[in-house]
Design an enzyme around this catalytic site. Structure first.
Site, PDB file in Angstrom:
ATOM      1  N   GLU A  11     -11.706   9.375   1.498  1.00 19.10           N
ATOM      2  CA  GLU A  11     -12.894   9.158   0.678  1.00 19.10           C
ATOM      3  C   GLU A  11     -14.131   9.737   1.354  1.00 19.10           C
ATOM      4  O   GLU A  11     -14.974  10.373   0.695  1.00 19.10           O
ATOM      5  CB  GLU A  11     -13.102   7.674   0.414  1.00 19.10           C
ATOM      6  CG  GLU A  11     -14.364   7.405  -0.412  1.00 19.10           C
ATOM      7  CD  GLU A  11     -14.427   5.987  -0.925  1.00 19.10           C
ATOM      8  OE1 GLU A  11     -13.900   5.743  -2.021  1.00 19.10           O
ATOM      9  OE2 GLU A  11     -15.009   5.132  -0.229  1.00 19.10           O
ATOM     10  N   ASP A  20      -1.930  12.157  -2.834  1.00 21.98           N
ATOM     11  CA  ASP A  20      -1.861  13.620  -2.881  1.00 21.98           C
ATOM     12  C   ASP A  20      -2.126  14.074  -4.313  1.00 21.98           C
ATOM     13  O   ASP A  20      -1.422  13.665  -5.241  1.00 21.98           O
ATOM     14  CB  ASP A  20      -0.476  14.078  -2.426  1.00 21.98           C
ATOM     15  CG  ASP A  20      -0.418  15.575  -2.147  1.00 21.98           C
ATOM     16  OD1 ASP A  20      -1.099  16.346  -2.860  1.00 21.98           O
ATOM     17  OD2 ASP A  20       0.309  15.976  -1.220  1.00 21.98           O
ATOM     18  N   LYS A  35      -2.007  21.795  -8.806  1.00 18.60           N
ATOM     19  CA  LYS A  35      -1.454  22.779  -9.738  1.00 18.60           C
ATOM     20  C   LYS A  35      -0.729  22.075 -10.879  1.00 18.60           C
ATOM     21  O   LYS A  35       0.018  21.114 -10.663  1.00 18.60           O
ATOM     22  CB  LYS A  35      -0.497  23.720  -9.006  1.00 18.60           C
ATOM     23  CG  LYS A  35      -1.185  24.591  -7.951  1.00 18.60           C
ATOM     24  CD  LYS A  35      -0.201  25.517  -7.265  1.00 18.60           C
ATOM     25  CE  LYS A  35      -0.916  26.370  -6.226  1.00 18.60           C
ATOM     26  NZ  LYS A  35       0.023  27.283  -5.511  1.00 18.60           N
ATOM     27  N   GLU A  47       4.437   5.195   4.073  1.00 16.63           N
ATOM     28  CA  GLU A  47       3.807   6.491   4.341  1.00 16.63           C
ATOM     29  C   GLU A  47       4.827   7.403   5.011  1.00 16.63           C
ATOM     30  O   GLU A  47       5.267   7.131   6.132  1.00 16.63           O
ATOM     31  CB  GLU A  47       2.592   6.304   5.245  1.00 16.63           C
ATOM     32  CG  GLU A  47       1.940   7.597   5.710  1.00 16.63           C
ATOM     33  CD  GLU A  47       1.445   8.440   4.546  1.00 16.63           C
ATOM     34  OE1 GLU A  47       2.021   9.534   4.325  1.00 16.63           O
ATOM     35  OE2 GLU A  47       0.510   8.009   3.848  1.00 16.63           O
ATOM     36  N   THR A  65     -11.798   5.005   3.133  1.00 18.32           N
ATOM     37  CA  THR A  65     -10.820   5.709   3.953  1.00 18.32           C
ATOM     38  C   THR A  65     -11.373   7.048   4.418  1.00 18.32           C
ATOM     39  O   THR A  65     -12.382   7.538   3.923  1.00 18.32           O
ATOM     40  CB  THR A  65      -9.526   5.963   3.162  1.00 18.32           C
ATOM     41  OG1 THR A  65      -9.775   6.995   2.192  1.00 18.32           O
ATOM     42  CG2 THR A  65      -9.059   4.694   2.452  1.00 18.32           C
ATOM     43  N   ASP A  84       9.254   7.119   1.954  1.00 17.67           N
ATOM     44  CA  ASP A  84       8.899   7.116   0.537  1.00 17.67           C
ATOM     45  C   ASP A  84       8.842   5.689  -0.004  1.00 17.67           C
ATOM     46  O   ASP A  84       9.745   4.878   0.245  1.00 17.67           O
ATOM     47  CB  ASP A  84       9.964   7.917  -0.208  1.00 17.67           C
ATOM     48  CG  ASP A  84       9.541   8.341  -1.602  1.00 17.67           C
ATOM     49  OD1 ASP A  84       8.985   7.510  -2.332  1.00 17.67           O
ATOM     50  OD2 ASP A  84       9.800   9.511  -1.957  1.00 17.67           O
ATOM     51  N   GLU A 109       0.853  -1.187   0.000  1.00 20.20           N
ATOM     52  CA  GLU A 109       0.000   0.000   0.000  1.00 20.20           C
ATOM     53  C   GLU A 109       0.886   1.233   0.000  1.00 20.20           C
ATOM     54  O   GLU A 109       1.717   1.423   0.899  1.00 20.20           O
ATOM     55  CB  GLU A 109      -0.962   0.020   1.189  1.00 20.20           C
ATOM     56  CG  GLU A 109      -1.885   1.224   1.146  1.00 20.20           C
ATOM     57  CD  GLU A 109      -3.238   1.006   1.806  1.00 20.20           C
ATOM     58  OE1 GLU A 109      -3.935   2.007   2.033  1.00 20.20           O
ATOM     59  OE2 GLU A 109      -3.598  -0.157   2.074  1.00 20.20           O
TER      60      GLU A 109
END
Length: 231
Positions: free
Chosen positions: A214, A142, A146, A93, A211, A120, A68
């Site tokens: 969500e 994420d 932009k 995470e 989650t 990472d 995950e």
């Protein structure tokens, strides 16, 4: 807290590593639990030569491994671990508050088939051997909304080519997002990295566990979309 330093020296990282001040109980989870759940040989600090690791050493046997990528608060990861106790699930995470939340959920659920890399996902993919991962999840990543930041999204060659390498032939890659432009980029970039699209639409998987991200999207009127790819 663990003496682990999640900041690798060999690549750029974009995003937050820390948020609000941790509760005392969360600091305790990090101090007491992270050390035993963190896979060895992942970071530059403890594997500077980036020597490939043996996935069987993570869980002590040759069970199938799922990955995950960015587990957020850990809701989905813990639910999958409880539903599939025969599978070993590695979660990556870098946001330490999310790591602390996950560790609390692991304690509450009593699951033992999880491993946690508080950094990472690329660190892990550096050292996993070819074909080590049987399924991968990318849930509400994420969005980097932009346009000039779209190259920071996970669904870029920098991430997808290593992911393709570490996934087994026929392995499944699931992506969930509420951002239409993120799904657009996903549908463009993931097949270019060698994956085949199996399904995309508003219908979630039968074993999907929603989650916090969500639920926030639904409250704010955004429509989740789910895509399944095959390696």
């Amino acid at each position: 807290m663990s003496d682990f330093d999640p900041n690798p020296t060999h690549r750029n990282f974009y995003g937050r590593r820390h948020g609000k001040t941790l509760r005392q109980s969360q600091k305790g989870y990090l101090a007491d639990d992270l050390g035993t759940l963190r896979p060895r040989g992942i970071t530059v600090q403890d594997n500077p030569d980036r020597t490939p690791i043996d996935p069987a050493a993570i869980f002590g046997d040759d069970r199938l491994i799922w990955l995950e990528i960015g587990f957020g608060g850990g809701e989905h990861m813990v639910a999958m671990a409880a539903r599939y106790p025969q599978i070993g699930i590695i979660g990556c995470e870098p946001f330490i508050n999310g790591v602390a939340m996950l560790l609390g959920k692991i304690r509450a659920a009593g699951v033992s088939n999880v491993s946690v890399h508080p950094g990472d996902a690329r660190d892990l993919m550096d050292v996993l051997p070819d074909g080590a991962v049987a399924r991968a999840f990318l849930n509400y990543p994420d969005p980097w909304p932009k346009a000039r930041h779209h190259r920071r999204r996970f669904v870029t060659p920098e991430h997808l080519i290593p992911l393709h390498r570490v996934m087994a032939p026929g392995a499944e890659f699931r992506v969930a997002t509420d951002i239409p432009d993120y799904m657009r980029q996903t549908l463009e970039e993931v097949p270019r990295a060698g994956f085949s699209l199996v399904h995309e639409g508003p219908e979630a998987w039968d074993d999907w566990h929603s989650t916090r991200y969500e639920q926030k999207a639904l409250r704010e009127g955004r429509v989740p979309h789910y895509a399944t790819f095959r390696r």
